[in-house]
Design an enzyme around this catalytic site. Structure first.
Site, PDB file in Angstrom:
ATOM      1  N   GLY A  46       0.822  -1.197   0.000  1.00 21.91           N
ATOM      2  CA  GLY A  46       0.000   0.000   0.000  1.00 21.91           C
ATOM      3  C   GLY A  46       0.858   1.249   0.000  1.00 21.91           C
ATOM      4  O   GLY A  46       2.008   1.227   0.462  1.00 21.91           O
ATOM      5  N   GLN A  51       2.868   9.923   1.352  1.00 26.23           N
ATOM      6  CA  GLN A  51       4.212   9.342   1.409  1.00 26.23           C
ATOM      7  C   GLN A  51       5.094   9.749   0.234  1.00 26.23           C
ATOM      8  O   GLN A  51       6.303   9.592   0.276  1.00 26.23           O
ATOM      9  CB  GLN A  51       4.118   7.808   1.440  1.00 26.23           C
ATOM     10  CG  GLN A  51       3.495   7.277   2.718  1.00 26.23           C
ATOM     11  CD  GLN A  51       3.373   5.770   2.645  1.00 26.23           C
ATOM     12  OE1 GLN A  51       2.385   5.252   2.141  1.00 26.23           O
ATOM     13  NE2 GLN A  51       4.382   5.060   3.125  1.00 26.23           N
ATOM     14  N   CYS A  91       5.959  -0.309   6.952  1.00 30.44           N
ATOM     15  CA  CYS A  91       5.591   0.866   6.177  1.00 30.44           C
ATOM     16  C   CYS A  91       6.770   1.267   5.301  1.00 30.44           C
ATOM     17  O   CYS A  91       7.910   1.267   5.768  1.00 30.44           O
ATOM     18  CB  CYS A  91       5.238   2.004   7.139  1.00 30.44           C
ATOM     19  SG  CYS A  91       4.804   3.534   6.318  1.00 30.44           S
ATOM     20  N   LEU A  92       6.487   1.615   4.057  1.00 34.12           N
ATOM     21  CA  LEU A  92       7.572   1.999   3.147  1.00 34.12           C
ATOM     22  C   LEU A  92       8.285   3.269   3.616  1.00 34.12           C
ATOM     23  O   LEU A  92       9.418   3.513   3.220  1.00 34.12           O
ATOM     24  CB  LEU A  92       7.028   2.192   1.725  1.00 34.12           C
ATOM     25  CG  LEU A  92       6.510   0.914   1.052  1.00 34.12           C
ATOM     26  CD1 LEU A  92       5.901   1.231  -0.306  1.00 34.12           C
ATOM     27  CD2 LEU A  92       7.635  -0.113   0.901  1.00 34.12           C
ATOM     28  N   HIS A 133      -4.311   1.591   7.733  1.00 39.38           N
ATOM     29  CA  HIS A 133      -2.937   2.100   7.780  1.00 39.38           C
ATOM     30  C   HIS A 133      -2.769   3.254   6.776  1.00 39.38           C
ATOM     31  O   HIS A 133      -2.239   4.308   7.111  1.00 39.38           O
ATOM     32  CB  HIS A 133      -1.975   0.942   7.473  1.00 39.38           C
ATOM     33  CG  HIS A 133      -0.530   1.311   7.388  1.00 39.38           C
ATOM     34  ND1 HIS A 133       0.430   0.793   8.248  1.00 39.38           N
ATOM     35  CD2 HIS A 133       0.140   2.134   6.543  1.00 39.38           C
ATOM     36  CE1 HIS A 133       1.612   1.303   7.920  1.00 39.38           C
ATOM     37  NE2 HIS A 133       1.467   2.124   6.888  1.00 39.38           N
ATOM     38  N   GLU A 134      -3.235   3.034   5.540  1.00 34.64           N
ATOM     39  CA  GLU A 134      -3.071   4.065   4.502  1.00 34.64           C
ATOM     40  C   GLU A 134      -3.949   5.278   4.785  1.00 34.64           C
ATOM     41  O   GLU A 134      -3.549   6.409   4.521  1.00 34.64           O
ATOM     42  CB  GLU A 134      -3.374   3.493   3.116  1.00 34.64           C
ATOM     43  CG  GLU A 134      -2.520   2.301   2.682  1.00 34.64           C
ATOM     44  CD  GLU A 134      -1.023   2.498   2.849  1.00 34.64           C
ATOM     45  OE1 GLU A 134      -0.549   3.650   2.792  1.00 34.64           O
ATOM     46  OE2 GLU A 134      -0.324   1.496   3.061  1.00 34.64           O
ATOM     47  N   HIS A 137      -2.215   7.611   7.027  1.00 34.27           N
ATOM     48  CA  HIS A 137      -1.238   8.459   6.330  1.00 34.27           C
ATOM     49  C   HIS A 137      -1.892   9.752   5.839  1.00 34.27           C
ATOM     50  O   HIS A 137      -1.312  10.825   5.930  1.00 34.27           O
ATOM     51  CB  HIS A 137      -0.636   7.725   5.128  1.00 34.27           C
ATOM     52  CG  HIS A 137       0.514   6.821   5.466  1.00 34.27           C
ATOM     53  ND1 HIS A 137       1.654   7.261   6.106  1.00 34.27           N
ATOM     54  CD2 HIS A 137       0.704   5.503   5.223  1.00 34.27           C
ATOM     55  CE1 HIS A 137       2.486   6.243   6.244  1.00 34.27           C
ATOM     56  NE2 HIS A 137       1.940   5.153   5.726  1.00 34.27           N
TER      57      HIS A 137
HETATM   58 NI    NI Z   1       2.723   3.225   5.614  1.00 35.72          NI
END
Ligand code: NI
Length: 172
Positions: A46, A51, A91-92, A133-134, A137
């Site tokens: 995701g 991000q 998480c990226l 989660h997204e 963000h």
């Molecule tokens: Ni993340």
């Protein structure tokens, strides 16, 4: 298509709140394509526009093993959330960190697609976790903020140290 640069925690831009998308044009669809490519390349399941330093309510998700089930959520809103599950998340924007977070087990979400069409989606397990989660963000929240102060401080200094080392090796 282009690969986008993913912001790393604790970059303050990760805490900006995203605004709703009002124009569903080619520029938006190009952003969605670039975000999807960036997510697959990472690889991750995701990615939120926040991000990649675009502060609009755009999310791409693909939790499939085959990486061919792209889900695009624009202006997502949770209509229903129930139950609870604890899942190890990564998480990226916080590479190498995996921690358990408690989330709703089941969610019903309404969103637009990249053409402006509204749809409803029911999700559980990993997909439900990923959506929550997204969506965090987009509100400027990174998953590590669910952890204890001590853990957050440790993660922050580890990320800053890694960033310094990367800069050094780039300069060398
Ligand atoms: Ni993340």
């Amino acid at each position: 298509m282009a690969l986008l640069t993913i912001l790393r925690y604790p970059d303050p831009r990760l805490h900006k709140v995203a605004s709703p998308v009002t124009v569903f044009d080619d520029a938006l669809r190009a952003l969605v394509r670039d975000m999807a490519q960036t997510m697959y390349e990472a690889p991750g399941v995701g990615l939120a526009a926040t991000q990649v330093n675009v502060h609009k309510q755009v999310i791409v998700i693909d939790v499939s093993e085959t990486h061919d089930q792209l889900l695009v959520l624009i202006n997502p809103r949770i209509l229903q959330a129930d139950g609870s599950q604890v899942c190890e998340e990564g998480c990226l924007s916080v590479p190498g960190v995996y921690e358990e977070v408690e989330r709703a087990e089941h969610v019903v979400v309404e969103a637009e697609n990249e053409f402006g069409g509204t749809f409803k989606l029911e999700a559980e397990e990993l997909l439900a976790v990923c959506i929550q989660h997204e969506m965090d963000h987009l509100k400027g929240k990174v998953f590590v903020e669910y952890l204890s102060r001590l853990k957050q401080t440790r993660i922050k200094s580890r990320m800053q140290k890694e960033a310094r080392e990367e800069d050094k090796s780039k300069a060398a």
